[in-house]
Design an enzyme around this catalytic site. Structure first.
Site, PDB file in Angstrom:
ATOM      1  N   ALA A 179       0.639  -1.256  -0.039  1.00  0.00           N
ATOM      2  CA  ALA A 179       0.205  -0.250   0.264  1.00  0.00           C
ATOM      3  C   ALA A 179       1.153   0.503   0.195  1.00  0.00           C
ATOM      4  O   ALA A 179       0.242   2.348  -0.359  1.00  0.00           O
ATOM      5  CB  ALA A 179      -0.874  -0.107   1.069  1.00  0.00           C
ATOM      6  N   ASP A 180       2.489   1.062   0.599  1.00  0.00           N
ATOM      7  CA  ASP A 180       3.033   2.185   0.474  1.00  0.00           C
ATOM      8  C   ASP A 180       4.423   1.807   0.251  1.00  0.00           C
ATOM      9  O   ASP A 180       5.108   1.995   0.591  1.00  0.00           O
ATOM     10  CB  ASP A 180       2.640   2.608   2.047  1.00  0.00           C
ATOM     11  CG  ASP A 180       3.446   3.977   1.999  1.00  0.00           C
ATOM     12  OD1 ASP A 180       3.464   5.159   1.025  1.00  0.00           O
ATOM     13  OD2 ASP A 180       4.147   4.549   3.277  1.00  0.00           O
ATOM     14  N   LEU A 181       4.297   1.840  -1.468  1.00  0.00           N
ATOM     15  CA  LEU A 181       6.000   1.748  -1.800  1.00  0.00           C
ATOM     16  C   LEU A 181       6.596   2.452  -2.546  1.00  0.00           C
ATOM     17  O   LEU A 181       6.402   3.015  -2.889  1.00  0.00           O
ATOM     18  CB  LEU A 181       5.578   0.307  -3.000  1.00  0.00           C
ATOM     19  CG  LEU A 181       6.961  -0.131  -3.551  1.00  0.00           C
ATOM     20  CD1 LEU A 181       7.456  -1.123  -2.278  1.00  0.00           C
ATOM     21  CD2 LEU A 181       6.972  -0.786  -4.574  1.00  0.00           C
TER      22      LEU A 181
END
Length: 250
Positions: A179-181
């Site tokens: 979700a937050d690469l």
């Protein structure tokens, strides 16, 4: 005193047990090394032992806790976005297995069972109060440094960029949609091994265009973290990362 729960479903090598005491529920696995304790989730307790070091600051501090050489990462769940102004760390209660610490713990164990380069989940805690809850997660501390820190020192070479790309490709190949690469959540060890951390809101899914969205997020992260780099330097770094990605994805 927390009371022991039954062993939960098959989670690979690390089965998990739930301990409950009123509104407090703790999920832990073999990585804990012993029965979980409530004070594990209290930074003040670790600080009193002289065994807590701030790992990252921002909306809330993440802590390295434990003895040198055998440390954990303790992270409290904080709200993001506009709602954080009014509700800092409380989430709507929709059931224990839907609570974010439990979801991330179980997903992390599942990812490790697939052989992915993610930290081992140690324990998760949920504190319910009426219609809301707060939560915390403990994972193992990896012998690695965030890529963002290496970039700030210009210490990430071509081989490092390729290792990062290969790490991302392995995760995508297994269906891990992060979700937050960002380069804050990708770590590189001295041995050249890259790792992915912070699986909050990540999911395992079938291959799809979500992988391209992940990569676009990663590229934005690179651009944001390198305001003093030339465009040519950014492009060179991205080419190496994508070369590692393409090789590992074959």
């Amino acid at each position: 005193m927390l009371s022991g729960g039954a062993i939960d479903g098959d989670l690979g090598a690390d089965h998990a047990r739930i301990l409950r005491d009123g509104g407090c529920s703790i999920l832990y696995g073999a990585a804990a090394g012993e029965e979980a304790r409530t004070h594990w989730f209290e930074p003040a307790w670790w600080q009193a032992q002289g065994r807590a070091v701030p790992a990252a600051t921002g909306r809330g501090t993440t802590w390295f806790v434990g003895a040198p050489g055998s440390q954990w990462v303790l992270r409290h769940y904080w709200r993001g976005g506009r709602v954080a102004r009014w509700i800092a760390d409380h989430y709507l209660w929709t059931g224990l297995e839907r609570a974010r610490p439990f979801v991330e713990f179980r997903l992390t164990q599942r990812a490790r069972s697939l052989g992915l380069p993610v930290p081992r989940a140690v324990a998760a805690r949920v504190l319910r109060s009426g219609l809301t809850y707060t939560g915390d997660l403990i994972t193992e501390r990896l012998p690695a440094v965030p890529c963002s820190s290496l970039m700030a020192r210009r210490a990430l070479d071509a081989a490092g960029w390729r290792a990062v790309g290969a790490c991302v490709a392995r995760c995508h190949g297994a269906g891990l949609d992060h979700a937050d690469l960002t380069l804050n959540n990708l770590l590189l060890g001295r041995d050249g091994t890259a790792h992915l951390i912070d699986l909050d809101r990540a999911v395992l899914r079938a291959p799809g265009r979500w992988a391209l969205a992940n990569l676009a997020r990663l590229r934005r992260s690179l651009d944001k973290l390198t305001p003093d780099w030339t465009a040519a330097d950014r492009e060179a770094a991205w080419r190496e990362l994508m070369a590692g990605y393409a090789y590992a994805a074959r």
